[in-house]
Design a protein around this motif. Sequence first.
Motif, PDB file in Angstrom:
ATOM      1  N   MET A   1       0.841  -1.203   0.000  1.00  0.00           N
ATOM      2  CA  MET A   1       0.000   0.000   0.000  1.00  0.00           C
ATOM      3  C   MET A   1       0.877   1.253   0.000  1.00  0.00           C
ATOM      4  O   MET A   1       1.890   1.320   0.708  1.00  0.00           O
ATOM      5  N   ALA A   2       0.516   2.226  -0.811  1.00  0.00           N
ATOM      6  CA  ALA A   2       1.312   3.439  -0.916  1.00  0.00           C
ATOM      7  C   ALA A   2       1.325   4.188   0.413  1.00  0.00           C
ATOM      8  O   ALA A   2       0.343   4.175   1.160  1.00  0.00           O
ATOM      9  N   GLU A   3       2.451   4.837   0.694  1.00  0.00           N
ATOM     10  CA  GLU A   3       2.578   5.614   1.930  1.00  0.00           C
ATOM     11  C   GLU A   3       1.620   6.803   1.903  1.00  0.00           C
ATOM     12  O   GLU A   3       1.474   7.486   0.891  1.00  0.00           O
ATOM     13  N   LEU A   4       0.961   7.041   3.025  1.00  0.00           N
ATOM     14  CA  LEU A   4       0.020   8.154   3.135  1.00  0.00           C
ATOM     15  C   LEU A   4       0.702   9.380   3.738  1.00  0.00           C
ATOM     16  O   LEU A   4       1.646   9.242   4.538  1.00  0.00           O
ATOM     17  N   PRO A   5       0.260  10.573   3.388  1.00  0.00           N
ATOM     18  CA  PRO A   5       0.810  11.777   4.022  1.00  0.00           C
ATOM     19  C   PRO A   5       0.481  11.800   5.509  1.00  0.00           C
ATOM     20  O   PRO A   5      -0.521  11.231   5.948  1.00  0.00           O
ATOM     21  N   SER A   6       1.315  12.461   6.270  1.00  0.00           N
ATOM     22  CA  SER A   6       1.043  12.617   7.693  1.00  0.00           C
ATOM     23  C   SER A   6      -0.018  13.695   7.892  1.00  0.00           C
ATOM     24  O   SER A   6      -0.228  14.559   7.034  1.00  0.00           O
ATOM     25  N   ILE A   7      -0.674  13.627   9.046  1.00  0.00           N
ATOM     26  CA  ILE A   7      -1.666  14.646   9.374  1.00  0.00           C
ATOM     27  C   ILE A   7      -1.015  16.027   9.423  1.00  0.00           C
ATOM     28  O   ILE A   7      -1.588  17.022   8.964  1.00  0.00           O
ATOM     29  N   GLN A   8       0.208  16.076   9.945  1.00  0.00           N
ATOM     30  CA  GLN A   8       0.885  17.365  10.045  1.00  0.00           C
ATOM     31  C   GLN A   8       1.179  17.944   8.670  1.00  0.00           C
ATOM     32  O   GLN A   8       1.046  19.159   8.442  1.00  0.00           O
ATOM     33  N   GLN A   9       1.571  17.110   7.728  1.00  0.00           N
ATOM     34  CA  GLN A   9       1.802  17.582   6.371  1.00  0.00           C
ATOM     35  C   GLN A   9       0.522  18.151   5.768  1.00  0.00           C
ATOM     36  O   GLN A   9       0.538  19.205   5.125  1.00  0.00           O
ATOM     37  N   LEU A  10      -0.586  17.466   5.992  1.00  0.00           N
ATOM     38  CA  LEU A  10      -1.862  17.932   5.457  1.00  0.00           C
ATOM     39  C   LEU A  10      -2.303  19.232   6.126  1.00  0.00           C
ATOM     40  O   LEU A  10      -2.797  20.155   5.464  1.00  0.00           O
ATOM     41  N   LYS A  11      -2.118  19.327   7.443  1.00  0.00           N
ATOM     42  CA  LYS A  11      -2.484  20.549   8.156  1.00  0.00           C
ATOM     43  C   LYS A  11      -1.639  21.728   7.674  1.00  0.00           C
ATOM     44  O   LYS A  11      -2.157  22.839   7.494  1.00  0.00           O
ATOM     45  N   ASN A  12      -0.356  21.483   7.444  1.00  0.00           N
ATOM     46  CA  ASN A  12       0.507  22.561   6.965  1.00  0.00           C
ATOM     47  C   ASN A  12       0.164  22.954   5.535  1.00  0.00           C
ATOM     48  O   ASN A  12       0.274  24.124   5.154  1.00  0.00           O
ATOM     49  N   ILE A  14      -2.861  22.874   4.317  1.00  0.00           N
ATOM     50  CA  ILE A  14      -4.064  23.692   4.471  1.00  0.00           C
ATOM     51  C   ILE A  14      -3.684  25.110   4.902  1.00  0.00           C
ATOM     52  O   ILE A  14      -4.251  26.096   4.429  1.00  0.00           O
ATOM     53  N   THR A  15      -2.700  25.195   5.784  1.00  0.00           N
ATOM     54  CA  THR A  15      -2.212  26.513   6.197  1.00  0.00           C
ATOM     55  C   THR A  15      -1.651  27.267   5.005  1.00  0.00           C
ATOM     56  O   THR A  15      -1.931  28.457   4.820  1.00  0.00           O
ATOM     57  N   TYR A  16      -0.872  26.575   4.170  1.00  0.00           N
ATOM     58  CA  TYR A  16      -0.342  27.234   2.972  1.00  0.00           C
ATOM     59  C   TYR A  16      -1.487  27.697   2.071  1.00  0.00           C
ATOM     60  O   TYR A  16      -1.450  28.799   1.508  1.00  0.00           O
ATOM     61  N   TYR A  69      -6.906  21.062  -2.019  1.00  0.00           N
ATOM     62  CA  TYR A  69      -7.195  21.873  -0.833  1.00  0.00           C
ATOM     63  C   TYR A  69      -8.687  21.822  -0.492  1.00  0.00           C
ATOM     64  O   TYR A  69      -9.071  21.637   0.670  1.00  0.00           O
ATOM     65  N   GLU A  70      -9.534  21.993  -1.513  1.00  0.00           N
ATOM     66  CA  GLU A  70     -10.977  21.997  -1.280  1.00  0.00           C
ATOM     67  C   GLU A  70     -11.471  20.658  -0.738  1.00  0.00           C
ATOM     68  O   GLU A  70     -12.425  20.611   0.036  1.00  0.00           O
ATOM     69  N   ARG A  71     -10.813  19.574  -1.122  1.00  0.00           N
ATOM     70  CA  ARG A  71     -11.259  18.253  -0.672  1.00  0.00           C
ATOM     71  C   ARG A  71     -10.663  17.867   0.677  1.00  0.00           C
ATOM     72  O   ARG A  71     -11.324  17.221   1.498  1.00  0.00           O
ATOM     73  N   ILE A  72      -9.405  18.253   0.923  1.00  0.00           N
ATOM     74  CA  ILE A  72      -8.735  17.771   2.126  1.00  0.00           C
ATOM     75  C   ILE A  72      -9.052  18.629   3.349  1.00  0.00           C
ATOM     76  O   ILE A  72      -9.081  18.129   4.481  1.00  0.00           O
ATOM     77  N   ALA A  73      -9.307  19.947   3.155  1.00  0.00           N
ATOM     78  CA  ALA A  73      -9.537  20.841   4.294  1.00  0.00           C
ATOM     79  C   ALA A  73     -10.708  20.390   5.173  1.00  0.00           C
ATOM     80  O   ALA A  73     -10.558  20.295   6.400  1.00  0.00           O
ATOM     81  N   PRO A  74     -11.881  20.087   4.603  1.00  0.00           N
ATOM     82  CA  PRO A  74     -12.987  19.635   5.473  1.00  0.00           C
ATOM     83  C   PRO A  74     -12.717  18.281   6.120  1.00  0.00           C
ATOM     84  O   PRO A  74     -13.191  18.014   7.225  1.00  0.00           O
ATOM     85  N   LEU A  75     -11.939  17.410   5.456  1.00  0.00           N
ATOM     86  CA  LEU A  75     -11.630  16.101   6.038  1.00  0.00           C
ATOM     87  C   LEU A  75     -10.758  16.245   7.279  1.00  0.00           C
ATOM     88  O   LEU A  75     -11.003  15.593   8.297  1.00  0.00           O
ATOM     89  N   VAL A  76      -9.732  17.095   7.182  1.00  0.00           N
ATOM     90  CA  VAL A  76      -8.854  17.310   8.332  1.00  0.00           C
ATOM     91  C   VAL A  76      -9.615  17.994   9.458  1.00  0.00           C
ATOM     92  O   VAL A  76      -9.442  17.664  10.640  1.00  0.00           O
ATOM     93  N   SER A  77     -10.491  18.944   9.109  1.00  0.00           N
ATOM     94  CA  SER A  77     -11.304  19.608  10.124  1.00  0.00           C
ATOM     95  C   SER A  77     -12.209  18.606  10.834  1.00  0.00           C
ATOM     96  O   SER A  77     -12.341  18.631  12.072  1.00  0.00           O
ATOM     97  N   ASP A  78     -12.818  17.695  10.064  1.00  0.00           N
ATOM     98  CA  ASP A  78     -13.671  16.665  10.667  1.00  0.00           C
ATOM     99  C   ASP A  78     -12.861  15.748  11.583  1.00  0.00           C
ATOM    100  O   ASP A  78     -13.344  15.330  12.643  1.00  0.00           O
ATOM    101  N   LEU A  79     -11.634  15.422  11.172  1.00  0.00           N
ATOM    102  CA  LEU A  79     -10.779  14.567  11.993  1.00  0.00           C
ATOM    103  C   LEU A  79     -10.435  15.243  13.311  1.00  0.00           C
ATOM    104  O   LEU A  79     -10.504  14.626  14.378  1.00  0.00           O
TER     105      LEU A  79
END
Length: 301
Positions: A1-12, A14-16, A69-79
Motif C-alpha cells: 500500500m502506498a505511503e500516506l501523508p502525515s496529518i501534520q503535512q496535510l495541516k501545513n 491547508i495553512t499554505y 485543498y478543497e477536498r482535504i480541508a474539510p476532512l482534516v477539520s472533521d478529523l
Amino acid sequence: MAELPSIQQLKNFITYGKYQNFTSAARAANITQSAFSFQMKRLEELVGIQLIERSNRGSHLTKDGEMFYERIAPLVSDLETCLCDMRALNGEMQTLAVGTMSSLGDVQMNRHLAYFQKNHRGAALRVYNKEARELLRWLSEDKLDVISLFDLPSLDISAYEKAFFCNENLVYYAPHIEDLQGPITADIAASNPLAQYSPQYVMHDYLDHYFSVYSSVRPMTQAWFSTPYAIMNYCQQNRMGSLLPKRFLQAMGVERGYYDVIPPITLPCYLLYKKTNPNYSAIRLFVSYIQETYHVYERQK
C-alpha cells in the motif's frame, strides 16, 4: 500500500492554502520556512502531483492544488473535531478564553462562537467583551487565549500571532436625518449631531483622527456611549448620526438609514494569540474555523 501523508503535512498544506505564501504559512505553522518547504515537497511526492507553483516572484496553488485543498480541508477539520469529541468522552475538555471588542459589537462573532462550541464538544469557551486596550492586557497576562481586534494604528499587536478573518467597513448611520444621499463625506457627518464612542476608547481616538484629517468642520458630538448597541438605539430615537460597523447593523436587522462614507473606513479584523500558549492546538482549530466561516460568508455575499 502506498505511503500516506502525515496529518501534520496535510495541516501545513491547508495553512499554505490559506496564505499562499511560504513565509507567512511557515510562521503560522510555527516551524522554519525550510522545514515547511520540505514538508510541502514531500507531500507532493506522496500525492503524486504538483500542488504548489513556485517561481522567483512567489508561489501559489496549482489547479490540482486548489482541488486538493478543497477536498482535504474539510476532512482534516472533521478529523480534528472527532479527536476533540473523543477526548471529551474521556473527560478531557480544553477551555478557551475568548475576548471580543465591546466597541465592535460583533454579533456575527458571538453566533460563530456558539456554533463552534455546539459542534466541537471537546472545546469549552469562556467569552469576554472588553475594550481593546484591556483585551490586549489580558492577552499579555494569559487571562485570554485568543482575542478578536481591529488593527488600529494606536495599538501595538506586534508581540502576537495574528490571523486575518475579515474587513470591517464603517458606515454613517442616521435613520432620522432627512435628505441624505450617499456616500457621505466627513464634513457632512461632522456637521450633523453626532453620537460617538466614549473618549476613553481607542475607537473614539481613531474616529477623532479621521475627522481631524478629512473634515474641515469640528464634529458636533452630542452623546457618548460604550457600545454600538447603545449608539444605534440612540440614533433610532433621535435626530442623530454615527459611524458604525456595517456588519453589525446588518446583523441587527437594519436594512436602511446608513450610507457609505468618503473617504471609506475599512478596518482589518484579526484574531490574536500566543504561539507559546499550551492551548495552541485548540486555538488553531478555533482560528481555522472562524477564518473558514468568514471566507464562506464573503463568498455568499
